[in-house]
Design an enzyme around this catalytic site. Structure first.
Site, mmCIF file in Angstrom:
data_model
loop_
_atom_site.group_PDB
_atom_site.id
_atom_site.type_symbol
_atom_site.label_atom_id
_atom_site.label_comp_id
_atom_site.label_asym_id
_atom_site.label_seq_id
_atom_site.Cartn_x
_atom_site.Cartn_y
_atom_site.Cartn_z
ATOM 1 N N ASP A 97 -82.021 31.550 -40.421
ATOM 2 C CA ASP A 97 -80.732 32.229 -40.242
ATOM 3 C C ASP A 97 -80.445 32.386 -38.746
ATOM 4 O OD1 ASP A 97 -78.531 34.121 -40.285
ATOM 5 O OD2 ASP A 97 -79.101 34.484 -42.361
ATOM 6 N N SER A 103 -73.269 34.179 -42.636
ATOM 7 C CA SER A 103 -74.259 33.578 -43.538
ATOM 8 C C SER A 103 -73.734 33.460 -44.959
ATOM 9 C CB SER A 103 -75.546 34.405 -43.549
ATOM 10 O OG SER A 103 -76.091 34.430 -42.262
ATOM 11 N N ASP A 150 -79.352 40.141 -49.318
ATOM 12 C CA ASP A 150 -78.614 39.701 -48.130
ATOM 13 C C ASP A 150 -77.986 38.329 -48.427
ATOM 14 O OD1 ASP A 150 -77.618 39.959 -45.586
ATOM 15 O OD2 ASP A 150 -79.508 39.557 -44.557
ATOM 16 N N THR A 206 -77.924 35.094 -47.542
ATOM 17 C CA THR A 206 -78.523 33.782 -47.820
ATOM 18 C C THR A 206 -79.200 33.712 -49.192
ATOM 19 O OG1 THR A 206 -78.721 33.286 -45.478
ATOM 20 C CG2 THR A 206 -80.161 32.051 -46.957
ATOM 21 N N ARG A 217 -70.036 40.526 -49.403
ATOM 22 C CA ARG A 217 -71.489 40.471 -49.255
ATOM 23 C C ARG A 217 -72.138 41.848 -49.223
ATOM 24 N NH1 ARG A 217 -72.964 37.936 -43.524
ATOM 25 N NH2 ARG A 217 -74.934 38.974 -43.973
ATOM 26 N N GLU A 220 -86.000 31.530 -46.568
ATOM 27 C CA GLU A 220 -85.185 31.912 -45.415
ATOM 28 C C GLU A 220 -85.979 32.701 -44.374
ATOM 29 O OE1 GLU A 220 -82.442 35.186 -45.780
ATOM 30 O OE2 GLU A 220 -81.154 34.412 -44.192
ATOM 31 N N ASP A 227 -81.786 35.605 -36.869
ATOM 32 C CA ASP A 227 -80.406 36.084 -36.723
ATOM 33 C C ASP A 227 -80.360 37.565 -36.367
ATOM 34 O OD1 ASP A 227 -77.373 36.134 -37.527
ATOM 35 O OD2 ASP A 227 -78.321 37.685 -38.749
ATOM 36 N N LYS A 228 -81.078 38.376 -37.093
ATOM 37 C CA LYS A 228 -80.921 39.830 -36.921
ATOM 38 C C LYS A 228 -81.390 40.264 -35.534
ATOM 39 C CE LYS A 228 -81.263 40.464 -41.894
ATOM 40 N NZ LYS A 228 -79.818 40.368 -42.079
ATOM 41 N N HIS A 237 -78.810 39.219 -32.943
ATOM 42 C CA HIS A 237 -77.782 40.272 -32.891
ATOM 43 C C HIS A 237 -78.243 41.437 -32.015
ATOM 44 C CE1 HIS A 237 -74.802 38.889 -35.805
ATOM 45 N NE2 HIS A 237 -75.729 38.685 -36.712
ATOM 46 N N ASP A 248 -77.963 28.189 -40.660
ATOM 47 C CA ASP A 248 -76.655 28.433 -41.281
ATOM 48 C C ASP A 248 -75.526 28.636 -40.279
ATOM 49 O OD1 ASP A 248 -77.655 30.877 -40.499
ATOM 50 O OD2 ASP A 248 -77.231 31.899 -42.391
ATOM 51 N N HIS A 249 -75.850 29.054 -39.092
ATOM 52 C CA HIS A 249 -74.832 29.165 -38.044
ATOM 53 C C HIS A 249 -75.550 29.281 -36.708
ATOM 54 C CE1 HIS A 249 -75.847 33.409 -37.851
ATOM 55 N NE2 HIS A 249 -75.679 33.471 -39.158
ATOM 56 N N HIS A 292 -72.333 35.685 -33.852
ATOM 57 C CA HIS A 292 -72.597 34.281 -34.173
ATOM 58 C C HIS A 292 -71.709 33.397 -33.302
ATOM 59 C CE1 HIS A 292 -73.488 35.695 -38.578
ATOM 60 N NE2 HIS A 292 -74.335 36.184 -37.702
HETATM 61 ZN ZN LIG Z 1 -75.876 37.374 -38.348
#
Ligand SMILES: [Zn+2]
Length: 464
Positions: free
Chosen positions: A62, A113, A167, A169, A180, A332, A337-338, A341, A379-380, A427
């Site tokens: 992610d 995501s 979450d 994904t 989501r 995943e 990702d987290k 962020h 995913d991004h 993202h």
């Molecule tokens: Zn994110």
């Protein structure tokens, strides 16, 4: 000052350079010149296999854009080193844009995501925040997912994440909902028509369990402890409804280790997201944080690693025999990702390396079971970038940054600049790496869109 892992560049000289007579220049940079593998034409040719796969393993990092991979590689094995994920023989790039909720004929260039996952899980673009449901729809409007198709065709199914299992994904594979955030029965304020009380399929947690996915491993116990408001299990928690539907529920690593094949398993190892592998200083505005090395091995022992969850999932899903139906498994690495962020370079790198270790487990399985399609992608794209060292007089340098001492023993400056320092970073919209091996892997080569990944996996399993 340097730790033991300090190795400097690991590259070696290539015969071609020696023959070219450039020896006087070798002293400068020779250790950092990677090995040249020579003509790889035959290796690439041998890696191309059409036809059907027995099993598909999808590894999804992610927020793992090219910059995140490069940061993790530089830090952990050095600039000339290679991660396990770098070893897959066939690689391409794919685009990831979403569409606009108010006008699905227009792209949304930066995806989340949920929309991204809907793309690779169903083959259709949707808008940000939607879980395998149609952009702009107001009722229950699902897109069929690769996991649902595989399950209907008799394959076993698994879904593993270091995030909450609810979450985005893991959610996109076995649930359909317009927002989501509707992760548990009491989180449904944006999803009224999906509520079980209103005759809908319920929250993401309820749908994951009701889908009877064979292996569900991750965090998010807090969502599954919520009380169901309608249907046959009204008044029970989602965990209790899972037990009533034949699940073995485990909540720590030692209990997971005892689960035997033949049992449907729901593993919930944290009330929220699973714990981080590494810690360190967050990135800071000028003068930045660091120089630092990360503090490793921080995950509590009662939570399994992503590699351990992958290994258990494969043990539970594996079916022996050439004619036996195989499985579809998604794994995943969620907190790359987290922690991106959170402007937390060590957190981010630790999760990326943990994800790489899980990929090694998948590749070891595929070595013994070559009829397995293995895909590694993301995913991004995300915020973090490797930038030039920030001069000591550049007090107006934008964003937050941190200096890391890499495995090369060199300093690497990582910048987080898509939002003001201290805010959650954003993202980004770049294309991503997709790499694969096994039957149908050639379909990742070139530039594709992530919706094509759905078709590649479906074709591999004979589902289209
Ligand atoms: Zn994110």
């Amino acid at each position: 000052m340097f730790r033991k892992r300090f190795v400097q560049c690991l590259g070696i000289l290539t015969p071609a350079i020696l023959l070219a007579g450039t020896t006087p220049a070798l002293a400068g940079g020779k250790k950092c010149t990677p090995r040249n593998d020579g003509d790889r034409t035959e290796k690439v040719r041998q890696a191309i296999h059409g036809g059907r796969a027995k099993n598909v393993i999808l590894f999804l990092g992610d927020g793992m854009g090219d910059s995140e991979i490069t940061i993790a590689r530089n830090y952990h094995v050095g600039a000339a080193g290679r991660l396990t994920m770098d070893s897959l023989p066939l690689t391409g790039a794919y685009t990831t844009y979403a569409v606009q909720e108010g006008n699905p004929d227009l792209p949304e260039y930066v995806t989340d995501s949920a929309a991204s996952g809907t793309g690779w899980a169903t083959g259709y673009k949707t808008s940000n925040g939607r879980i395998s449901s149609v952009a702009g729809s107001t009722g229950v409007a699902p897109y069929t997912t690769i996991l649902e198709l595989a399950q209907a065709a008799g394959y076993k199914t698994g879904n593993v994440s270091t995030a909450e299992l609810t979450d985005a994904t893991p959610a996109v594979l076995a649930s359909h909902i317009n927002a989501r955030g509707c992760q548990g029965p009491t989180n449904m304020s944006s999803c009224a028509v999906y509520k079980k009380l209103n005759g809908g399929p319920g929250s993401i947690a309820e749908q994951l369990v009701d889908h009877k996915v064979d292996v569900l491993l991750g965090g998010g116990k807090g969502r599954f402890d919520q009380i169901i408001d309608g249907g046959p299990y009204a008044g029970k928690s989602v965990v209790d409804s899972a037990i009533a539907q034949g699940y073995t529920v485990v909540t720590d690593a030692s209990a997971l280790a005892t689960v035997k094949p033949g049992q449907r398993v729901l593993g919930l190892f944290n009330s929220g997201n699973m714990s981080l592998e590494w810690t360190g200083e967050l990135a800071q505005p000028f003068p930045g944080s660091g120089p630092q090395t990360c503090v490793e091995d921080q995950r509590p022992a009662n939570e399994p690693s992503l590699a351990d969850m992958t290994s258990k999932a494969l043990e539970l899903l594996d079916r022996k025999g050439k004619s036996a139906k195989g499985f579809f498994l998604q794994v995943e690495g969620a907190s790359i990702d987290k922690q991106d962020h959170a402007s937390n370079p060590c957190g981010q790198i630790g999760e990326n390396i943990a994800f790489d270790k899980a990929i090694a487990v998948g590749l070891a399985y595929a070595k013994k079971n070559p009829d397995t399609l293995v895909i590694v992608t993301a995913d991004h794209a995300h915020t973090s970038q490797i930038i030039d060292p920030v001069p000591s007089n550049q007090t107006d340098h934008p964003g937050a940054f941190s200096v890391l001492i890499t495995a090369d023993g060199a300093e690497m400056t990582v910048n987080y600049g898509t939002e003001p320092p201290g805010s959650s970073q954003s993202h980004t919209g770049s294309q991503l790496r997709i790499a694969a091996q096994g039957p149908q892997a050639a379909n990742v080569v070139g530039v594709t869109d992530q919706t094509e990944l759905f078709h590649t996996m479906a074709r591999a399993l004979g589902l289209e």
